[in-house]
Each structure stands twice: as C-alpha cells, then as structure tokens.
Design an enzyme around this catalytic site. Structure first.
Site, short mmCIF file in Angstrom:
data_model
loop_
_atom_site.label_atom_id
_atom_site.label_comp_id
_atom_site.label_asym_id
_atom_site.label_seq_id
_atom_site.Cartn_x
_atom_site.Cartn_y
_atom_site.Cartn_z
N SER A 36 40.09 -46.87 -36.02
CA SER A 36 39.37 -47.16 -36.74
C SER A 36 39.71 -49.13 -36.63
CB SER A 36 38.70 -47.27 -37.86
OG SER A 36 37.57 -47.69 -37.89
N PHE A 116 29.74 -44.88 -23.87
CA PHE A 116 28.25 -45.14 -22.74
C PHE A 116 27.75 -44.05 -23.29
CE2 PHE A 116 25.66 -44.81 -19.72
CZ PHE A 116 25.19 -46.10 -18.81
N GLN A 172 33.31 -47.27 -12.89
CA GLN A 172 33.77 -45.72 -13.56
C GLN A 172 33.65 -44.45 -13.85
OE1 GLN A 172 31.86 -48.43 -14.02
NE2 GLN A 172 30.50 -48.48 -15.84
N GLN A 173 32.56 -43.80 -13.68
CA GLN A 173 32.45 -43.14 -13.06
C GLN A 173 33.06 -42.21 -11.96
OE1 GLN A 173 30.64 -42.08 -15.19
NE2 GLN A 173 28.06 -41.76 -14.48
N THR A 223 38.55 -55.85 -6.29
CA THR A 223 39.16 -56.85 -7.08
C THR A 223 40.57 -56.59 -8.45
OG1 THR A 223 37.63 -55.93 -8.88
CG2 THR A 223 36.41 -57.53 -6.94
N GLY A 225 41.76 -59.05 -10.78
CA GLY A 225 41.46 -59.31 -11.58
C GLY A 225 42.24 -60.95 -11.92
N ASP A 257 30.64 -57.23 -11.88
CA ASP A 257 29.39 -57.26 -11.20
C ASP A 257 29.19 -58.06 -10.82
OD1 ASP A 257 29.26 -54.15 -12.16
OD2 ASP A 257 28.27 -54.92 -14.52
#
Length: 327
Positions: A36, A116, A172-173, A223, A225, A257
């Site tokens: 946590s 998500f 991410q999928q 990409t 970074g 994006d």
C-alpha cells in the site's frame, strides 16, 4: 483528412508516490506482494487513449471523429471534447454503465502502477465501424487504439473488409491478446505504434521476427521515452529521432497519446515522417509538462520553437504554416 479515432474513453485518477516502487519490492517475496502506497496527491482528469489522441488532434485543428463507448456520466466530458474540436456523435452511450476508470500511481522515477476498469467500454464491440465510416462520409485513416479486445479485432476486420486505411496501436492491451489476435491486428496496417517495451512484447506474442512484422505493414513507429523515436519500414534504413528535451517533466500519463496526435496531424497535412515525428515529439513533451493527458494547451510559436531547437529549421518550416491558424 477524415480521421476516426477508435479506442478507450475514460476518467483518470492520478496519484503521486514520493518514493521509488523498487525500494518497496523484496526480491524473494515477489510471489506474495501486498503493498500500500501513501500518496501525496490525487488528480482526477479526463482520459482514455482514444479520447486523449482525439483531444490532441482537435487542439491542432484537425476535427477528429471519436469512436468508442462511454457511460451515462459522459455529458460533461463530451462538452469538453467538443470545445476542443472533437466530433463525438459516433460515441456509443451506455444506459447502465459508467465511463471507464484508469487509476494510476506514479513514483519519483516516473514508474507507474495502474489498474483499469472497463465499465462502458465493454459495449465497444457493439459499434459498427462500417456504419460510422458511412456516416462520416468516408474515413481516410482509422486508428485502432486500446479498447475492449473484441472491439479492436472487429474494427480491424472491418477496416480490411471496407478497404479503410488503418493504424494499429495495441499498446497496453497486448497482454490480453493471443498470438493469432496480435497477428490479426497487424496485417495490412499502414502504421504500427508501440513503445520500447511493447515492441519487445509484440515480437514475443506474435512469434514473428522484427522483419516478419515489418513485412505485414507499412511503417512501425517505436517511442523510446527520453531516447527518442525509431521509425522502421521494410527494405528501408531505420530512422532515429531524438526526443524534445524538457527540464520540467511533471506527469508521463498520456505522453504517448500526445505523440500520436502530433504524428497523425502532420500526416493529415500531407507532411513526411521526417516532419511528423518532430511534431509528435514536441506535443509529447508539452503534455509531459502538465498533470493529466488533456491539460496541456497548444501554442504554435512554442511548438515551432521546440521543433527548430531539436530538429533544425527545415522541419520547423514544413510544420509552421499548418500551425499558424492556431495562434
């Protein structure tokens, strides 16, 4: 150029952890992780990959068509998107589900842990892209970005059946897709977008070599970074571009994006990849300097200045006339 941007529409809940995730991970306990993180702040922002890209394109004056599924709570978000030049009439509204939620914590090294919740995105496979394209008066390019996997597969199939040029952006999928599904998303794509990690994952999941992937599509944009962008096409020498530097990196959410929005905007203006990547990188850095993927503002002088400093005057001169209407 009529652009149809398919994919997720979501609300982002962004938190910042004032430490390093890596310091909390015990190597011999990774099979039993229970952590946590006490975070310093919480920002609730509009997001979703397709909505983020559409926002960037709208801010650049392109008037993209957003194609996705949102919930019964979409009204305020829709007004925001319309105010930034996005066509929303092809968004499916769920009558019983909330708009998707992206929950993300970022540490001081800009590493992220996220979850998500799909919500209304589960209804995206019900969208008929062929009908959308007809009502648009035709689509010059369809971007198939992260969405419910069934929707991504359906939209890709419909693009091929209707001979609609499309770009693949599985992002991410990828982890949710089988080998055959990954291959299905790539075949015949005009463009493929990945980041460096997704590039390696895509090769592993597809079972193809890099050259075999390039044989299935037009241009592969990776990409990386702060290391910039790699552009590859079958039979051509790979091109590398540096990233646009910044001393004010704030939040990486939605930076990829923004890159896609800038890249696609330049393509829609008929500009070559040598100009599309610089605009994408300049917009990505602009997004990096704000919290949330739709909080940045577009300034023509600022973008042109960033491009000229990083890539030189020729690239800036190609792009500048198209940015002039933005002021």
């Amino acid at each position: 150029m009529r652009l149809a941007i398919t994919g997720s529409i979501a609300t982002d809940h962004l938190a910042t952890f004032p430490g390093r995730f890596a310091d909390q991970l015990i190597p011999d306990q990774l099979a039993h992780v229970s952590l946590s993180f006490l975070v310093d702040d919480l920002e609730v922002r509009r997001g979703g990959v397709a909505a983020n890209i559409a926002f960037g394109l709208g801010s650049l004056g392109l008037g993209p068509y957003l194609v996705g599924a949102a919930g019964e709570d979409f009204a305020e978000y829709e007004l925001w998107l319309k105010a930034h030049g996005v066509h929303t009439e092809h968004v499916r509204r769920s009558s019983g589900l909330q708009t998707a939620r992206f929950m993300c914590t970022t540490d001081e090294d800009h590493n992220q842990i996220a979850s998500f919740y799909a919500g209304a995105m589960a209804e995206a496979p019900l969208i008929d892209l062929r009908d959308v394209a007809r009502r648009m008066g035709g689509a010059d390019l369809v971007l198939v970005s992260p969405n419910a996997p069934e929707a991504m597969l359906r939209h890709t199939r419909e693009c091929r059946e209707e001979r609609l040029p499309f770009a693949a952006d599985p992002s991410q999928q990828l982890a949710r897709l089988s080998r055959d599904e990954v291959r299905h998303l790539l075949y015949g794509a005009s463009y493929l977008f990945t980041n460096a990690y997704e590039s390696a994952l895509l090769l592993e999941l597809s079972g193809w070599t890099r050259q075999e992937v390039l044989g299935q599509l037009g241009t592969w944009i990776t990409t990386r970074g702060a290391e910039g962008v790699l552009v590859e096409s079958e039979g051509a020498r790979p091109l590398t571009f540096p990233a646009v530097p910044t001393a004010e990196a704030v939040d990486p959410t939605g930076v990829g994006d923004a890159f896609r929005a800038g890249f696609l905007a330049a393509l829609s203006w008929g500009l070559p990849v040598s100009a599309a990547v610089p605009l994408g990188c300049a917009l990505a850095t602009t997004a990096l300097e704000t919290v949330g993927p739709q909080q940045y503002t577009v300034s023509a002088p600022d973008l042109c200045s960033r491009i000229e400093r990083t890539y030189g005057s020729p690239a800036a001169r190609l792009i500048a006339p198209h940015l002039e209407p933005l002021g």
